[in-house]
Design an enzyme around this catalytic site. Structure first.
Site, PDB file in Angstrom:
ATOM      1  N   HIS A   3      -4.795  -1.209  -5.277  1.00  0.00           N
ATOM      2  CA  HIS A   3      -5.344  -0.150  -4.434  1.00  0.00           C
ATOM      3  C   HIS A   3      -6.141   0.799  -5.293  1.00  0.00           C
ATOM      4  CE1 HIS A   3      -2.108  -1.801  -1.954  1.00  0.00           C
ATOM      5  NE2 HIS A   3      -3.004  -1.632  -1.015  1.00  0.00           N
TER       6      HIS A   3
ATOM      7  N   ARG B  60       6.780 -11.365   5.417  1.00  0.00           N
ATOM      8  CA  ARG B  60       6.286 -11.334   6.798  1.00  0.00           C
ATOM      9  C   ARG B  60       7.038 -12.382   7.600  1.00  0.00           C
ATOM     10  NH1 ARG B  60       0.545 -10.034   5.684  1.00  0.00           N
ATOM     11  NH2 ARG B  60       0.774  -8.330   4.203  1.00  0.00           N
TER      12      ARG B  60
ATOM     13  N   ASP C 114      -2.325  -7.844  -5.660  1.00  0.00           N
ATOM     14  CA  ASP C 114      -2.732  -6.660  -4.918  1.00  0.00           C
ATOM     15  C   ASP C 114      -3.226  -5.542  -5.828  1.00  0.00           C
ATOM     16  OD1 ASP C 114      -3.149  -5.388  -2.572  1.00  0.00           O
ATOM     17  OD2 ASP C 114      -1.040  -5.060  -2.068  1.00  0.00           O
TER      18      ASP C 114
ATOM     19  N   GLN D 167       1.338 -10.892  -3.525  1.00  0.00           N
ATOM     20  CA  GLN D 167      -0.098 -10.629  -3.476  1.00  0.00           C
ATOM     21  C   GLN D 167      -0.629 -10.236  -4.847  1.00  0.00           C
ATOM     22  OE1 GLN D 167       0.050  -7.490  -0.451  1.00  0.00           O
ATOM     23  NE2 GLN D 167      -1.056  -8.859   0.912  1.00  0.00           N
TER      24      GLN D 167
ATOM     25  N   HIS E  60      -8.401  -1.476  -0.519  1.00  0.00           N
ATOM     26  CA  HIS E  60      -7.327  -2.462  -0.705  1.00  0.00           C
ATOM     27  C   HIS E  60      -8.011  -3.742  -1.132  1.00  0.00           C
ATOM     28  CE1 HIS E  60      -4.636  -0.377   2.364  1.00  0.00           C
ATOM     29  NE2 HIS E  60      -5.827   0.058   2.714  1.00  0.00           N
TER      30      HIS E  60
ATOM     31  N   LYS F  55     -14.699  -4.670   5.816  1.00  0.00           N
ATOM     32  CA  LYS F  55     -14.029  -5.529   4.835  1.00  0.00           C
ATOM     33  C   LYS F  55     -14.904  -6.696   4.423  1.00  0.00           C
ATOM     34  CE  LYS F  55     -11.671  -8.503   8.133  1.00  0.00           C
ATOM     35  NZ  LYS F  55     -10.433  -9.110   8.545  1.00  0.00           N
TER      36      LYS F  55
ATOM     37  N   CYS G 122       0.802  -1.233   0.000  1.00  0.00           N
ATOM     38  CA  CYS G 122       0.000   0.000   0.000  1.00  0.00           C
ATOM     39  C   CYS G 122       0.832   1.278   0.000  1.00  0.00           C
ATOM     40  CB  CYS G 122      -0.993   0.047   1.153  1.00  0.00           C
ATOM     41  SG  CYS G 122      -1.293  -1.468   2.012  1.00  0.00           S
TER      42      CYS G 122
HETATM   43 ZN    ZN Z   1      -3.097  -2.430   0.828  1.00  0.00          ZN
END
Ligand code: ZN
Ligand code: ZN
Length: 641
Positions: A374, A352, A372, A370, A503, A457, A323
């Site tokens: 945004h 992580r 991912d 990810q 996200h 979420k 992010c």
């Molecule tokens: Zn994010």
């Protein structure tokens, strides 16, 4: 406890009862129910085997048949300690007793000769536990901490009826054959090498094909939805994560920061201790603290966390999230309401820190990519963007034959004040999540208290072909980061406004998603995902040339194919193609070479007879283009008699 948890927890007490009859020296830790059964952690010098489990299970049946009542007894803390000592169980149970907060009731449950520190609840009689089975033994660190002793964890399960138990055991049996670690090894999809590190996936050529096909597929859908692709580096400065709030709050789940060589050398000459160094890495400059506090409108960074500039130490972090990087791309130029929403997508790799005991194949790892993205949008666009996110997930899950899924909507806990943002924004965002989820037309649940502190979420839980549930990724609305990074766009009124962020990483990570897919398909991937799509098998040397010609044509058409030139018997070659789960094996004899045909053995549908080569090739290409699922022969073909 739910009735099922009560049943399973009672089974774990029966397990402990039986265990102590057979191994009176065993030291007990805890034995809670789980989603699929129960376990008990024990400390025992003798290393238990599966034969031992069978004996323990037989003893459990006796305990159950003795029809012992479960009796609750409330005691004082002193009495509790005395009971634990009198039973020789002080090694772990005294620590567990100390965990019970002052003022809370302390209770034991007794059945027969066994007595356990336990809050409850339990069934009334041991004979109610009828359908149970001990399944496996694993190592488990006391309190999940590698620094502590490793105990033996006995896993078992229990169900209200024998039928439900049988169904579950069958599922477990099927799951073993589908285990992505086993299939991954057999089909050479990925490896984990101790020298590279635990929890770090090496994608081998075969596995990389699957991942690349998935990324291409997802990427195509993203382009259709108006996303922009971006790329960002694997590290970022600590300051970035101090602004976002990811550091030092979540440092337990992150790799330690990287400090520059020169700075490190300087610290050494100063004689700085490790503790000093950590404190200096984690501190905020007064300038940054003032900025964050001004933006959030409260004392988010307290004065004790601020240090004078010369004492601050800069470092880098392996990125735990994408992010902040995407936010910096958004912030790199001014935005008008006319160019919102901005949708930035990246297959972004993050790192992580997971305890080594938690690592598991591809599904729990330390580095992962990810899927991912945004989205930066106006307040009014949130609902529409959520719809888009969910539509995307639906397309992808349907294409992969994972149509059986449920959705959870995580909402605020109405009694808590830990949430950032305005109440009216929350109301709107929660309503938008609810509405978006309804359009999916499937089952969903609302879960108050499950929202992130910065917004509601949506989570996806997918059921695979053998009925197991997998939690995939999430879609989250966020009011917090736009504030912390002071993001804005200019509205129709020409004034600056705050965008809302969404996200979304609907599959969580490529590693986890591929792990789930391997188990979902059991390694029998549809043609478009198969690392090898067509295997050419010449009956003898005489048709090898014909095989080479077809191989050239298949490759030119973009089909992943190979030619089996081994000197084995035909049966052995066919078996090899089957073991390697190649969707199509084409047997090439003299007659086929003459007629430019192939004898097709489909992995999904069996022997399909001799067909001309060109239409076969066209059919494979069409299957790939449509990303079709392989129709299994167990399912009646449409129009079949
Ligand atoms: Zn994010
Ligand atoms: Zn209990």
């Amino acid at each position: 406890m739910t009735p099922l948890e009560e049943l399973r927890h009672s089974a774990s007490h029966i397990l402990a009862t039986a265990l102590l009859r057979l191994y009176p020296d065993a030291k007990l830790d805890i034995g809670p129910p789980t989603d699929t059964g129960f376990y008990y952690d024990i400390d025992l010098d003798h290393k238990l085997t599966m034969e031992d489990l069978a004996r323990i299970e037989a003893e459990m049946r006796k305990v159950a048949e003795e029809n012992q009542p479960f009796l609750r007894k409330e005691v004082s803390r002193e009495e509790a300690a005395a009971i634990i000592r009198s039973r020789g169980q002080e090694r772990y149970k005294l620590g567990r007793l100390a965990d019970i907060p002052e003022g809370e009731k302390i209770s034991f449950y007794q059945n027969g000769e066994f007595m356990d520190l336990c809050a409850g609840t339990h069934l009334r009689y041991s004979s109610k536990v009828k359908a149970f089975r001990l399944l496996s033994i694993a190592g488990a660190y006391h309190r999940g901490d590698e620094k502590n002793k490793q105990l033996q964890r006995i896993y078992g399960t229990a169900f209200p009826t024998k039928e439900e138990l049988a169904r579950y055991l069958q599922q477990v049996e099927q799951a073993k054959h589908r285990d992505h670690r086993k299939v991954g090894r057999d089909l050479r999809l990925f490896v984990i090498d101790e020298d590279v590190g635990q929890g770090l996936i090496l994608w081998t050529p075969n596995g990389s094909i699957i991942r690349q096909e998935l990324q291409n597929f997802i990427g195509e859908e993203l382009r259709k939805q108006g996303y922009s692709q971006v790329f960002t580096p694997h590290i970022g400065k600590l300051d970035l994560y101090k602004i976002s709030g990811h550091f030092p709050y979540y440092k337990e789940s992150q790799f330690t920061p990287v400090v520059e060589n020169q700075a490190l050398a300087g610290l050494l000459t100063e004689g700085c201790s490790c503790a000093d160094m950590v404190a200096r890495l984690e501190a905020f400059s007064s300038h940054m603290a003032a900025q964050i506090n001004a933006r959030t409108g409260r004392e988010t960074i307290t004065p004790d966390r601020v240090k004078p500039d010369p004492l601050l130490l800069e470092g880098f972090m392996l990125k735990p999230m994408n992010c902040p990087h995407h936010i910096k791309i958004y912030a790199s130029q001014p935005h008008s309401y006319r160019d919102l929403p901005v949708r930035l997508a990246e297959f972004g790799t993050v790192y992580r820190w997971e305890q080594s005991g938690e690592l598991n194949g591809m599904t729990r790892v330390r580095g992962f990519t990810q899927d991912d993205a945004h989205l930066f949008c106006t307040e009014d666009q949130v609902a529409q963007e959520l719809l888009g996110c969910l539509a995307l997930v639906k397309i992808i899950l349907t294409t992969l034959g994972m149509s059986d899924y449920r959705v959870r909507v995580g909402l605020r806990d109405p009694d808590s004040n830990k949430y950032t943002g305005l109440k009216e924004n929350w109301d709107k965002a929660e309503a938008a999540c609810r509405e978006a989820v309804k359009t999916l037309g499937g089952a969903y649940t609302e879960e108050p208290g499950e929202a992130a502190f910065y917004g509601p979420k949506i989570d996806f839980v997918v059921k695979d072909v053998i009925g197991r549930e997998w939690q995939l990724g999430t879609v989250q609305v966020d009011y917090n980061l736009p504030i912390r990074f002071d993001l804005s766009y200019s509205g129709a009124d020409n004034l600056p406004h705050r965008p809302v962020m969404i996200h979304r990483a609907p599959f969580g990570s490529m590693e986890r998603f591929c792990g789930v897919l391997i188990e979902h398909f059991g390694g029998d991937f549809p043609v478009w995902l198969s690392p090898e799509q067509v295997r050419l098998i010449p009956i003898s040397e005489k048709t090898i040339d014909y095989g080479r010609e077809l191989l050239g044509l298949l490759k030119a058409a973009g089909v992943r194919a190979s030619l089996d030139e081994h000197n084995d018997k035909l049966g052995a070659k066919i078996r090899r193609a089957e073991m390697e789960k190649v969707p199509y094996a084409l047997v090439l004899g003299a007659k086929e070479a003459e007629a430019r045909s192939v004898s097709v053995r489909s992995r999904a549908r069996g022997d399909e007879g001799v067909v001309p080569f060109d239409p076969f090739l066209a059919r494979v290409q069409e299957e790939v283009r449509l990303r079709a699922l392989s129709e299994r022969k167990s399912r009646p073909e449409p129009g079949a008699a």
